[in-house]
Enzyme design. Structure first.
Site, PDB file in Angstrom:
ATOM      1  N   ASP A  67      32.669  48.578  49.911  1.00 21.33           N
ATOM      2  CA  ASP A  67      32.025  47.261  50.038  1.00 21.33           C
ATOM      3  C   ASP A  67      32.732  46.242  50.923  1.00 21.33           C
ATOM      4  O   ASP A  67      33.856  46.559  51.226  1.00 21.33           O
ATOM      5  CB  ASP A  67      31.762  46.677  48.495  1.00 21.33           C
ATOM      6  N   ASN A 136      33.822  43.590  33.868  1.00 23.76           N
ATOM      7  CA  ASN A 136      32.360  43.841  33.380  1.00 23.76           C
ATOM      8  C   ASN A 136      31.870  45.422  33.864  1.00 23.76           C
ATOM      9  O   ASN A 136      30.734  45.602  33.418  1.00 23.76           O
ATOM     10  CB  ASN A 136      31.438  43.014  34.299  1.00 23.76           C
ATOM     11  N   HIS A 138      31.882  47.062  36.587  1.00 22.17           N
ATOM     12  CA  HIS A 138      31.354  47.352  37.938  1.00 22.17           C
ATOM     13  C   HIS A 138      32.236  48.407  38.664  1.00 22.17           C
ATOM     14  O   HIS A 138      33.381  48.387  38.469  1.00 22.17           O
ATOM     15  CB  HIS A 138      30.816  46.068  38.625  1.00 22.17           C
ATOM     16  N   GLU A 143      27.057  45.457  40.240  1.00 25.07           N
ATOM     17  CA  GLU A 143      27.111  44.790  39.030  1.00 25.07           C
ATOM     18  C   GLU A 143      26.207  45.246  37.754  1.00 25.07           C
ATOM     19  O   GLU A 143      25.394  46.247  38.083  1.00 25.07           O
ATOM     20  CB  GLU A 143      26.843  43.421  39.232  1.00 25.07           C
TER      21      GLU A 143
HETATM   22  P1  PGA Z   1      40.898  44.368  40.782  1.00 24.83           P
HETATM   23  O1  PGA Z   1      39.199  44.542  41.174  1.00 24.83           O
HETATM   24  O2  PGA Z   1      41.558  45.662  41.440  1.00 24.83           O
HETATM   25  O3  PGA Z   1      41.243  43.162  41.686  1.00 24.83           O
HETATM   26  O4  PGA Z   1      40.946  44.057  39.351  1.00 24.83           O
HETATM   27  C1  PGA Z   1      38.506  45.885  40.889  1.00 24.83           C
HETATM   28  C2  PGA Z   1      37.235  45.844  40.883  1.00 24.83           C
HETATM   29  O5  PGA Z   1      36.670  44.663  40.608  1.00 24.83           O
HETATM   30  O6  PGA Z   1      36.555  46.668  41.129  1.00 24.83           O
END
Ligand code: PGA
Length: 259
Positions: A67, A136, A138, A143
């Site tokens: 992304d 959450n 994702h 999302e």
């Molecule tokens: P993080 O993000 O490694 O900064 O916790 C993971 C994500 O949001 O996919």
């Protein structure tokens, strides 16, 4: 799903770096799907250290990141392109032409998303996709309530995601509201995925992904349909799993034993 529970975050990230080096040793021109985020930082540091000490050569891969924020120029310090160049591509000697991120502004998102899917196909598909997971549930920026069949497209970020990512932005900077992300269908098409989660803040999302119903409420639960998914956890991220005894029986201490 293969559930590997390692004693701590460091050994969990080392295990993911092992998976990438093994993939590249087997196929030096592998197509790798890459992720950004705090969880990946020690993995990339480890890979760079291994490459620089002559332990592996990761310079021949083709990469596709999950992304990118919409509207951030590639040189913007908070763009994922910048993150990847600084932490991985430049230190490993991976040239820009070998790497792909869905870089777009508001005017050309749909075309960029379509071209991204085509480029993945033309590269022969992704051999190994690296994933983190959001609080959450994702994966990428898919999302909750994302279509489980989705392809690369624009998504609006939740406030919780924007808040979690605000730590990377200066106070006077606007945190982007939109991102282009590979879809869940795109991720399910990869030959293999390796998801890394560490820390107790991820424990609820991990339990929903591994043991919950498959539901768009927890997008990562779609990985239950993936033909080859390895979930690498530290003790804290694994702390809410109910079938722990089974995972320990099959892979004691995260070891790849058994049939
Ligand atoms: P993080 O993000 O490694 O900064 O916790 C993971 C994500 O949001 O996919």
């Amino acid at each position: 799903m293969k559930i590997l529970i390692l004693p701590d975050a460091q050994s969990a990230s080392r295990r993911v770096a092992d998976a990438i080096t093994a993939q590249v040793a087997k196929k030096p021109d592998s197509v790798l799907g890459l992720a950004t985020g705090g969880t990946m930082e020690p993995v990339y540091t480890d890979l760079v250290r291994r490459a620089q000490s002559g332990g592996c050569d990761i310079s021949r891969v083709t990469t596709f990141n999950l992304d990118e924020y919409v509207g951030l120029a590639p040189g913007h310090p908070q763009s994922y392109r910048h993150f990847m160049t600084e932490r991985l591509f430049a230190p490993l000697g991976i040239r820009d032409e070998q790497t792909h991120l869905p870089t777009a502004d508001a005017g050309n998102c749909d075309q960029v998303a379509k071209d991204y899917e085509r480029a993945i196909n033309e590269a022969g598909g992704i051999d190994l996709q690296l994933l983190g997971i959001g609080h959450n549930g994702h994966i990428g920026f898919n999302e909750p309530t994302s279509s489980l069949a989705s392809r690369t497209r624009v998504k609006t970020l939740t406030e919780r995601t924007r808040e979690a990512n605000s730590r990377y932005f200066r106070e006077d900077e606007e945190i982007p509201r939109f991102a282009i992300t590979m879809g869940i269908g795109t991720i399910l098409d990869t030959a293999e995925v390796c998801l890394l989660a560490v820390g107790d803040a991820k424990a609820a999302a991990v339990a929903a992904m591994v043991e919950g119903p498959v539901s768009a409420r927890c997008p990562a639960s779609a990985l239950q349909f993936h033909r080859k998914a390895t979930i690498v956890l530290d003790e804290a991220a694994a702390s809410r799993l109910e079938l722990r005894d089974y995972y320990d029986t099959v892979h004691p201490g995260g070891a790849e034993t058994g049939l």
